[in-house]
Design an enzyme around this catalytic site. Sequence first.
Site, PDB file in Angstrom:
ATOM      1  N   ASN A   1       0.852  -1.183   0.000  1.00 11.08           N
ATOM      2  CA  ASN A   1       0.000   0.000   0.000  1.00 11.08           C
ATOM      3  C   ASN A   1       0.891   1.238   0.000  1.00 11.08           C
ATOM      4  O   ASN A   1       2.107   1.134   0.156  1.00 11.08           O
ATOM      5  CB  ASN A   1      -0.953  -0.017   1.203  1.00 11.08           C
ATOM      6  CG  ASN A   1      -0.215  -0.081   2.517  1.00 11.08           C
ATOM      7  OD1 ASN A   1       0.477   0.853   2.906  1.00 11.08           O
ATOM      8  ND2 ASN A   1      -0.354  -1.208   3.228  1.00 11.08           N
TER       9      ASN A   1
ATOM     10  N   ASP B   1      -4.334  -6.536   4.950  1.00 12.50           N
ATOM     11  CA  ASP B   1      -5.420  -7.379   5.460  1.00 12.50           C
ATOM     12  C   ASP B   1      -5.412  -8.763   4.819  1.00 12.50           C
ATOM     13  O   ASP B   1      -5.943  -9.719   5.387  1.00 12.50           O
ATOM     14  CB  ASP B   1      -6.775  -6.715   5.187  1.00 12.50           C
ATOM     15  CG  ASP B   1      -6.952  -5.432   5.989  1.00 12.50           C
ATOM     16  OD1 ASP B   1      -6.476  -5.377   7.140  1.00 12.50           O
ATOM     17  OD2 ASP B   1      -7.550  -4.481   5.460  1.00 12.50           O
TER      18      ASP B   1
ATOM     19  N   LYS C   1      10.553 -16.689 -10.125  1.00 11.57           N
ATOM     20  CA  LYS C   1       9.729 -15.705 -10.818  1.00 11.57           C
ATOM     21  C   LYS C   1       8.735 -16.393 -11.740  1.00 11.57           C
ATOM     22  O   LYS C   1       9.090 -17.266 -12.533  1.00 11.57           O
ATOM     23  CB  LYS C   1      10.615 -14.759 -11.626  1.00 11.57           C
ATOM     24  CG  LYS C   1       9.829 -13.730 -12.413  1.00 11.57           C
ATOM     25  CD  LYS C   1      10.731 -12.877 -13.293  1.00 11.57           C
ATOM     26  CE  LYS C   1       9.889 -11.962 -14.178  1.00 11.57           C
ATOM     27  NZ  LYS C   1      10.727 -11.148 -15.082  1.00 11.57           N
TER      28      LYS C   1
ATOM     29  N   PHE D   1      -5.184   3.438  14.593  1.00  8.35           N
ATOM     30  CA  PHE D   1      -5.399   4.382  13.503  1.00  8.35           C
ATOM     31  C   PHE D   1      -6.403   3.779  12.528  1.00  8.35           C
ATOM     32  O   PHE D   1      -6.469   2.556  12.361  1.00  8.35           O
ATOM     33  CB  PHE D   1      -4.090   4.666  12.757  1.00  8.35           C
ATOM     34  CG  PHE D   1      -3.311   5.830  13.304  1.00  8.35           C
ATOM     35  CD1 PHE D   1      -3.160   6.996  12.566  1.00  8.35           C
ATOM     36  CD2 PHE D   1      -2.723   5.751  14.555  1.00  8.35           C
ATOM     37  CE1 PHE D   1      -2.444   8.068  13.067  1.00  8.35           C
ATOM     38  CE2 PHE D   1      -1.996   6.811  15.065  1.00  8.35           C
ATOM     39  CZ  PHE D   1      -1.866   7.979  14.310  1.00  8.35           C
TER      40      PHE D   1
ATOM     41  N   LYS E   1     -14.614   0.758  15.142  1.00  8.42           N
ATOM     42  CA  LYS E   1     -13.290   0.153  15.348  1.00  8.42           C
ATOM     43  C   LYS E   1     -12.819   0.369  16.778  1.00  8.42           C
ATOM     44  O   LYS E   1     -12.222  -0.529  17.385  1.00  8.42           O
ATOM     45  CB  LYS E   1     -12.296   0.760  14.356  1.00  8.42           C
ATOM     46  CG  LYS E   1     -10.934   0.087  14.343  1.00  8.42           C
ATOM     47  CD  LYS E   1     -10.077   0.604  13.187  1.00  8.42           C
ATOM     48  CE  LYS E   1      -8.756  -0.138  13.099  1.00  8.42           C
ATOM     49  NZ  LYS E   1      -7.939   0.322  11.949  1.00  8.42           N
TER      50      LYS E   1
ATOM     51  N   LYS F   1     -12.406  -3.295  18.772  1.00 14.62           N
ATOM     52  CA  LYS F   1     -11.024  -3.729  19.010  1.00 14.62           C
ATOM     53  C   LYS F   1     -10.518  -3.341  20.401  1.00 14.62           C
ATOM     54  O   LYS F   1      -9.329  -3.447  20.684  1.00 14.62           O
ATOM     55  CB  LYS F   1     -10.115  -3.186  17.907  1.00 14.62           C
ATOM     56  CG  LYS F   1     -10.611  -3.645  16.538  1.00 14.62           C
ATOM     57  CD  LYS F   1      -9.576  -3.653  15.465  1.00 14.62           C
ATOM     58  CE  LYS F   1     -10.169  -4.274  14.187  1.00 14.62           C
ATOM     59  NZ  LYS F   1      -9.206  -4.311  13.075  1.00 14.62           N
TER      60      LYS F   1
END
Length: 401
Positions: free
Chosen positions: A209, A278, A288, A322, A336, A340
């Site tokens: 990301n 995730d 490869k 976060f 959240k 959590k």
Amino acid sequence: MLKGKRIVLGVSGGIAAYKAAALTSKLVQSGAHVKVIMTESAQKFVAPTTFQALSRQPVYTDTFDEQDPSQIQHIDVADWADLILLAPATANVIGKLTGGIADDMLTTTLLATEAPVYLAPAMNVHMYSHPAVMHNMKQLDDWGFKFIEPGEGYLACGYVGKGRLEEPETIVKVLEEEQKKKQLLKGVKVLITAGPTREKIDPVRFFTNPSTGKMGYALARQASSLGAEVTLVSGPVGLSTPAGVRRIDVTTAEEMYHQVLEHYPASELVIKSAAVADYRPRVTYDQKMKKTPGEYVVEMERTRDILMELGERKEHQYLIGFAAETQDVEEYGRQKLKSKNLDAIVINNVSEEGAGFGVDTNVSLWLTKDGEQKSFPLMSKDDLAKRIIEEAARQMKGDYA
């Protein structure tokens, strides 16, 4: 707050060197032990005997003038210091420090010390705003050096603007405030995660990301500056380790999971700002993969939810998460926070201009399990990190005022 502190005052060659004499006197009056190092240019403005009389300590002017043959002078002074203050800090010395140049007593001591270094720049207004000088100051700031910004007013060169050395009384006050802040999290063990993770398909391809780790590194830097013992578990990023921070490098979500859980029991404040994948490919290849005709489907499997597990295992820790969202930001953040078992959460709307990945600023919403809510407008990630760390310290002490 400066009583008994061992301060090395570095005086470089600018007209503002005359103010350094008054600064020496103010530091001594505050109870500090002061040793002065002067550059050759500084001696053109003020004589070393002035500082010797004010500090009642020897003044250092030459790397090779070894006053005690049993010690290496610049190493001894570097180790002696609780902090080093460079005032005035000229463009020349700032450039040398950025480039790692050590060609006199002051610069060799600056490179050898592990003490915090404060710089009070003083120069012509156009010199101060020159791209090279701004770049050098930004680099030193990233490395953990502290700046006492110059004041605005009439300069010796005749210009009016920013570049005048801050007044001695103000510099002393800043140092006292900095010492006070260092008590805020003194000895507190802080665990922070930062950056992205990479989940490989084969040796040359992976899922990741856009996280750069800037937010997590800013948090680590701010926590360390407040006296905390910081462990930073970092995904692959191109950032320098903040001063005083222990850094552990990982690549995958699984590696981050194991490192975080290993250090979690001993931690008191935990901030999970990393952007952890995730999902990861169910099957990976050691060689490869070659292109073949047609489409290729990658089957993904869930990675372990690190934050969820930390919430379930929480005992004495103050846990902050976060959330990067693009819609229904507050609603998803509250979900959240509760699901959590967090103490607080920082929610970023990454669709807003100036917020999210790859930029130096952020816009955030702070929520706590006790119902406290604060909006942090557009600000630098360093400023936001400072606000978050201070809020966390306040909450941990039970100060909800």
